[in-house]
Design an enzyme around this catalytic site. Structure first.
Site, mmCIF file in Angstrom:
data_model
loop_
_atom_site.group_PDB
_atom_site.id
_atom_site.type_symbol
_atom_site.label_atom_id
_atom_site.label_comp_id
_atom_site.label_asym_id
_atom_site.label_seq_id
_atom_site.Cartn_x
_atom_site.Cartn_y
_atom_site.Cartn_z
ATOM 1 N N LYS A 94 1.026 -1.185 -0.024
ATOM 2 C CA LYS A 94 0.153 0.041 0.064
ATOM 3 C C LYS A 94 0.947 1.193 0.008
ATOM 4 C CE LYS A 94 -4.174 2.364 0.413
ATOM 5 N NZ LYS A 94 -5.268 1.773 -0.736
ATOM 6 N N ASP A 154 -2.247 -12.033 5.422
ATOM 7 C CA ASP A 154 -3.332 -12.797 6.328
ATOM 8 C C ASP A 154 -4.562 -12.637 5.623
ATOM 9 O OD1 ASP A 154 -4.616 -14.094 8.482
ATOM 10 O OD2 ASP A 154 -5.353 -12.052 9.101
ATOM 11 N N ASP A 190 -5.608 -3.166 -2.215
ATOM 12 C CA ASP A 190 -7.032 -3.333 -2.434
ATOM 13 C C ASP A 190 -7.299 -3.682 -3.717
ATOM 14 O OD1 ASP A 190 -5.544 -0.938 -3.188
ATOM 15 O OD2 ASP A 190 -7.179 0.511 -2.670
HETATM 16 C C1 IPM Z 1 -3.473 -17.410 10.342
HETATM 17 C C2 IPM Z 1 -4.481 -16.965 11.287
HETATM 18 C C3 IPM Z 1 -3.788 -16.265 12.636
HETATM 19 C C4 IPM Z 1 -3.084 -15.198 11.982
HETATM 20 C C5 IPM Z 1 -4.412 -16.106 13.718
HETATM 21 C C6 IPM Z 1 -5.122 -17.114 14.211
HETATM 22 C C7 IPM Z 1 -3.507 -15.520 14.688
HETATM 23 O O1 IPM Z 1 -5.505 -16.034 10.886
HETATM 24 O O2 IPM Z 1 -2.486 -18.297 10.484
HETATM 25 O O3 IPM Z 1 -3.745 -16.917 9.142
HETATM 26 O O4 IPM Z 1 -3.899 -14.078 12.182
HETATM 27 O O5 IPM Z 1 -1.628 -15.082 11.463
HETATM 28 MG MG MG Z 2 -5.468 -15.926 8.868
#
Ligand code: IPM
Ligand code: MG
Length: 351
Positions: free
Chosen positions: A189, A245, A221
């Site tokens: 970003k 994530d 995005d």
């Molecule tokens: C992942 C999960 C984790 C993260 C959580 C459970 C802390 O969502 O492994 O992607 O956010 O990394």
């Molecule tokens: Mg995750």
């Protein structure tokens, strides 16, 4: 050969699905004459309940002294709706990543022809999609300074990256791209965030050393949109912790095979292999959860941590056959649904 595998089954369906992967690994051991020693340890909500710590020192030491870690899932609904909980299962996962130096999370996104109809996308858009999301895992907003003001009405999380961290993960991105279709998409970003500008600058500095790789840059995005609109355009995508994530979850559902996708977290010490799905508390103990993502994570474990590619391929083949022959759990079955344990037995017997 002899290999030591740490087993961190964790919460929810974790123990049931990990059990199936172990059955399959044992069958691999018999067929290819390897001796896999499995040692279990606590992690997540289960570890909080038993010893008050979601990633106990004993678990850490076991991981450090093993050749690879097979991980189930963590998370428990009793913590999800309690933002005030002092100790949370997720802290165990973050501590594990930090202490093992697992700076890269690798999630291959592949389509399985027999499951395309489960995709939320049109078949022609998603059929044949095949890319890898590489997510930076030990930096960024997850690990920067965070806090709350004294009156509790203000909170902050800081996103920090060093050039070293960015180079390290981008290098892995270039490596993967070189082994695949030679296209690397750097997601950031940079129009808003200073850390993203560091990412982009670093990537631009690195591209001359990788002339065979076609590099493009995309704002997060826009990337979120393009994953849906045109998933086949991606080969290797590399991005920071939080964007990764979100995008890796998005990427994982477009193929319709959430229950089938494995992941690897690699870095400085022992690597960890786990399904990308969560602990699915509603299914716990019912013997209905799909074990294939964990079984395929075991295949990644053999290939990446133990350098056993033929053995990994044997697992992938037997998984393909279980799908062709319909020996699958209710989430993907067309006719008769098999139990988690039955799928594991079948895979082990037919490997
Ligand atoms: C992942 C999960 C984790 C993260 C959580 C459970 C802390 O969502 O492994 O992607 O956010 O990394
Ligand atoms: Mg995750």
């Amino acid at each position: 050969m002899d290999f030591n595998i740490a087993v961190l089954a964790g919460d929810g369906i974790g123990p049931e699905i990990v059990e199936q992967a172990i059955k399959v690994l044992k069958a691999v051991g018999v067929k290819y004459k390897h001796n896999f020693n499995f040692t279990e340890a606590l992690v997540g909500a289960t570890a909080i309940d038993q010893v008050g710590d979601p990633f106990p020192e004993e678990t850490f030491q076991l991981c450090m002294n093993s050749d690879a870690v097979l991980f189930g899932a963590i998370g428990d609904p009793k913590y999800d709706n309690d933002p005030k909980a002092k100790v949370r299962p997720e802290q165990g996962l973050l501590a594990m990543r930090k202490k093992l130096g697992l700076y890269a999370n690798i999630r291959p996104v592949t389509t399985f022809p027999s499951l395309i109809h489960k995709s939320p996308l049109r078949k022609d858009l998603v059929e044949g999609a095949d890319f890898v999301v590489i997510r930076e895992l030990t930096g960024g907003i997850y690990f920067g300074d965070k806090g709350r003001s004294e009156d509790l009405n203000t909170a902050f999380d800081t996103c920090v990256y060093t050039r070293f961290e960015v180079e390290r993960i981008l290098e892995l991105g270039f490596e993967y791209a070189a082994k695949r279709d030679k296209r690397l998409t750097v997601v950031d970003k940079a129009n808003v965030l200073a850390t993203s500008r560091l990412w982009r600058e670093t990537a631009q500095d690195m591209t001359p050393a990788h002339p065979e790789i076609e590099v493009d840059y995309m704002f997060v995005d826009n990337a979120a949109m393009q994953i849906i609109q045109w998933p086949k355009k991606f080969d290797v995508m590399v991005t920071e912790n939080m964007f990764g994530d979100i995008l890796s979850d998005e990427a994982s559902v477009i193929t319709g095979s959430l229950g089938l996708l494995p992941s690897a977290s690699v870095g400085i010490h022992t690597s960890v292999f786990e399904p990308i799905h969560g602990s699915y508390p509603q299914a716990t103990g019912k013997d209905i959860a799909n074990p294939l993502a964990t079984v395929l994570s075991a295949a990644m474990l053999l290939e990446l941590a133990l350098d056993l590619s033929d053995e990994a391929q044997a697992i992938r083949s037997v998984v393909d056959r279980s799908m062709i022959e319909g020996v699958v759990t209710e989430d993907i079955s067309e006719e008769k649904a098999y139990h988690t344990s039955e799928v594991g037995d079948w895979l082990a017997a037919n490997l």
